[in-house]
Design a protein around this motif. Structure first.
Motif, PDB file in Angstrom:
ATOM      1  N   TYR A  87       0.864  -1.176   0.000  1.00 49.05           N
ATOM      2  CA  TYR A  87       0.000   0.000   0.000  1.00 49.05           C
ATOM      3  C   TYR A  87       0.908   1.236   0.000  1.00 49.05           C
ATOM      4  O   TYR A  87       2.133   1.115   0.049  1.00 49.05           O
ATOM      5  CB  TYR A  87      -0.920  -0.012   1.233  1.00 49.05           C
ATOM      6  CG  TYR A  87      -2.239   0.695   1.026  1.00 49.05           C
ATOM      7  CD1 TYR A  87      -3.256   0.109   0.290  1.00 49.05           C
ATOM      8  CD2 TYR A  87      -2.458   1.964   1.552  1.00 49.05           C
ATOM      9  CE1 TYR A  87      -4.471   0.753   0.084  1.00 49.05           C
ATOM     10  CE2 TYR A  87      -3.666   2.621   1.354  1.00 49.05           C
ATOM     11  CZ  TYR A  87      -4.662   2.015   0.622  1.00 49.05           C
ATOM     12  OH  TYR A  87      -5.867   2.662   0.413  1.00 49.05           O
ATOM     13  N   VAL A  88       0.330   2.409  -0.034  1.00 49.81           N
ATOM     14  CA  VAL A  88       1.107   3.641   0.085  1.00 49.81           C
ATOM     15  C   VAL A  88       1.416   3.881   1.562  1.00 49.81           C
ATOM     16  O   VAL A  88       0.916   3.178   2.439  1.00 49.81           O
ATOM     17  CB  VAL A  88       0.344   4.844  -0.522  1.00 49.81           C
ATOM     18  CG1 VAL A  88       0.187   4.681  -2.019  1.00 49.81           C
ATOM     19  CG2 VAL A  88      -1.010   5.027   0.151  1.00 49.81           C
ATOM     20  N   GLU A  89       2.226   4.889   1.841  1.00 52.05           N
ATOM     21  CA  GLU A  89       2.607   5.190   3.218  1.00 52.05           C
ATOM     22  C   GLU A  89       1.383   5.543   4.065  1.00 52.05           C
ATOM     23  O   GLU A  89       0.444   6.171   3.598  1.00 52.05           O
ATOM     24  CB  GLU A  89       3.589   6.361   3.242  1.00 52.05           C
ATOM     25  CG  GLU A  89       4.908   6.065   2.574  1.00 52.05           C
ATOM     26  CD  GLU A  89       5.784   7.294   2.480  1.00 52.05           C
ATOM     27  OE1 GLU A  89       6.673   7.451   3.330  1.00 52.05           O
ATOM     28  OE2 GLU A  89       5.555   8.104   1.563  1.00 52.05           O
ATOM     29  N   GLN A  90       1.454   5.160   5.347  1.00 53.55           N
ATOM     30  CA  GLN A  90       0.360   5.445   6.267  1.00 53.55           C
ATOM     31  C   GLN A  90       0.724   6.598   7.194  1.00 53.55           C
ATOM     32  O   GLN A  90       1.868   6.691   7.659  1.00 53.55           O
ATOM     33  CB  GLN A  90       0.057   4.222   7.123  1.00 53.55           C
ATOM     34  CG  GLN A  90      -0.453   3.040   6.334  1.00 53.55           C
ATOM     35  CD  GLN A  90      -0.753   1.889   7.273  1.00 53.55           C
ATOM     36  OE1 GLN A  90      -1.717   1.935   8.021  1.00 53.55           O
ATOM     37  NE2 GLN A  90       0.079   0.872   7.241  1.00 53.55           N
ATOM     38  N   PHE A  91      -0.244   7.420   7.511  1.00 49.35           N
ATOM     39  CA  PHE A  91       0.003   8.582   8.356  1.00 49.35           C
ATOM     40  C   PHE A  91       0.505   8.177   9.740  1.00 49.35           C
ATOM     41  O   PHE A  91       1.374   8.842  10.308  1.00 49.35           O
ATOM     42  CB  PHE A  91      -1.269   9.432   8.485  1.00 49.35           C
ATOM     43  CG  PHE A  91      -1.079  10.626   9.382  1.00 49.35           C
ATOM     44  CD1 PHE A  91      -0.378  11.734   8.928  1.00 49.35           C
ATOM     45  CD2 PHE A  91      -1.575  10.642  10.670  1.00 49.35           C
ATOM     46  CE1 PHE A  91      -0.180  12.830   9.742  1.00 49.35           C
ATOM     47  CE2 PHE A  91      -1.384  11.732  11.499  1.00 49.35           C
ATOM     48  CZ  PHE A  91      -0.688  12.836  11.033  1.00 49.35           C
ATOM     49  N   CYS A  92      -0.008   7.089  10.299  1.00 45.32           N
ATOM     50  CA  CYS A  92       0.408   6.698  11.657  1.00 45.32           C
ATOM     51  C   CYS A  92       1.901   6.399  11.712  1.00 45.32           C
ATOM     52  O   CYS A  92       2.571   6.703  12.714  1.00 45.32           O
ATOM     53  CB  CYS A  92      -0.407   5.516  12.167  1.00 45.32           C
ATOM     54  SG  CYS A  92      -0.329   4.027  11.156  1.00 45.32           S
ATOM     55  N   ASP A  93       2.468   5.851  10.641  1.00 44.82           N
ATOM     56  CA  ASP A  93       3.904   5.576  10.607  1.00 44.82           C
ATOM     57  C   ASP A  93       4.704   6.875  10.538  1.00 44.82           C
ATOM     58  O   ASP A  93       5.722   7.039  11.217  1.00 44.82           O
ATOM     59  CB  ASP A  93       4.253   4.709   9.402  1.00 44.82           C
ATOM     60  CG  ASP A  93       3.512   3.380   9.395  1.00 44.82           C
ATOM     61  OD1 ASP A  93       2.983   2.979  10.448  1.00 44.82           O
ATOM     62  OD2 ASP A  93       3.445   2.752   8.323  1.00 44.82           O
ATOM     63  N   ILE A  94       4.237   7.799   9.698  1.00 46.08           N
ATOM     64  CA  ILE A  94       4.903   9.096   9.558  1.00 46.08           C
ATOM     65  C   ILE A  94       4.866   9.847  10.886  1.00 46.08           C
ATOM     66  O   ILE A  94       5.866  10.423  11.323  1.00 46.08           O
ATOM     67  CB  ILE A  94       4.207   9.937   8.452  1.00 46.08           C
ATOM     68  CG1 ILE A  94       4.141   9.172   7.127  1.00 46.08           C
ATOM     69  CG2 ILE A  94       4.891  11.283   8.277  1.00 46.08           C
ATOM     70  CD1 ILE A  94       5.453   8.688   6.582  1.00 46.08           C
TER      71      ILE A  94
END
Length: 202
Positions: A87-94
């Protein structure tokens, strides 16, 4: 990594952030480590390089021009074309990594602490990737590297490298799954699945 956010009473722009290696109380969450199946995972993955379009897929590879001129859905389609679980990057990881940078740098001005990054803006020249740096330009740098200028002495643009990931900020406009700016209001979804209380996954 479990985190807890506590608003500062009387100050809507500030909060306290707590970090732990276990869930201290029910207000601690480890959203980055929850899979779409709702189960805790030992780790999560982030790309080292900005995604590049290779054939019909979005890939994180050295020596490539970053993806551009795609809609959010096109980026998702290119990422998921890699197979199950992509998937694309997730906000929680950022958010987690940015919080760790504040903790490590002892400042909310992480650009001054770790490096400005390629933030000079758009260049109307396709032969120069419209001002974006190709991936792999910081391969020989350490895991964390940056400068307090966007342009090196040789006139080339410089990025910032965080935990081995190139251009953690700057260089490319990025979209994160789990965040929407709706008429000036950010709407955030905390994890890939429904463990945050939502009724649907990303």
């Amino acid at each position: 990594i479990w985190t807890k956010t506590v608003p500062v009473l009387g100050d809507p722009t500030s909060c306290y952030k707590y970090f732990a290696d276990e869930q201290i109380d029910p207000d601690y969450h480890a959203y980055s480590f929850i899979g779409v199946d709702g189960k805790m995972k030992d780790h999560f993955y982030t790309p080292i390089y900005h995604g590049s379009v290779v054939g019909t897929k979005l890939r994180s590879l050295s020596g490539k021009a970053p993806c551009m001129s795609k809609t959010a859905q096109q980026e998702i389609d290119l990422a998921t074309a890699n197979g199950n679980g992509w998937y694309v990057e997730q906000f929680c990881d950022i958010e987690l990594i940015n919080d760790l940078l504040v903790l490590m740098g002892k400042s909310t001005d992480t650009q001054t602490v770790f490096g400005l990054g390629n933030c000079n803006g758009y260049v109307n020249d396709s032969s120069k990737n419209y001002g974006m740096i190709n991936s792999g330009t910081m391969n020989v740098k350490g895991l964390i590297w940056g400068k307090n200028t966007s342009v090196a002495t040789d006139g080339l643009r410089t990025g910032v490298k965080i935990f081995g990931m190139e251009n953690w900020w700057g260089n490319q406009g990025r979209r994160y799954a789990g965040t929407i700016l709706d008429n000036g209001v950010y709407k955030i979804k905390d994890c890939y699945g429904t463990s945050d209380g939502s009724t649907t996954s990303l």
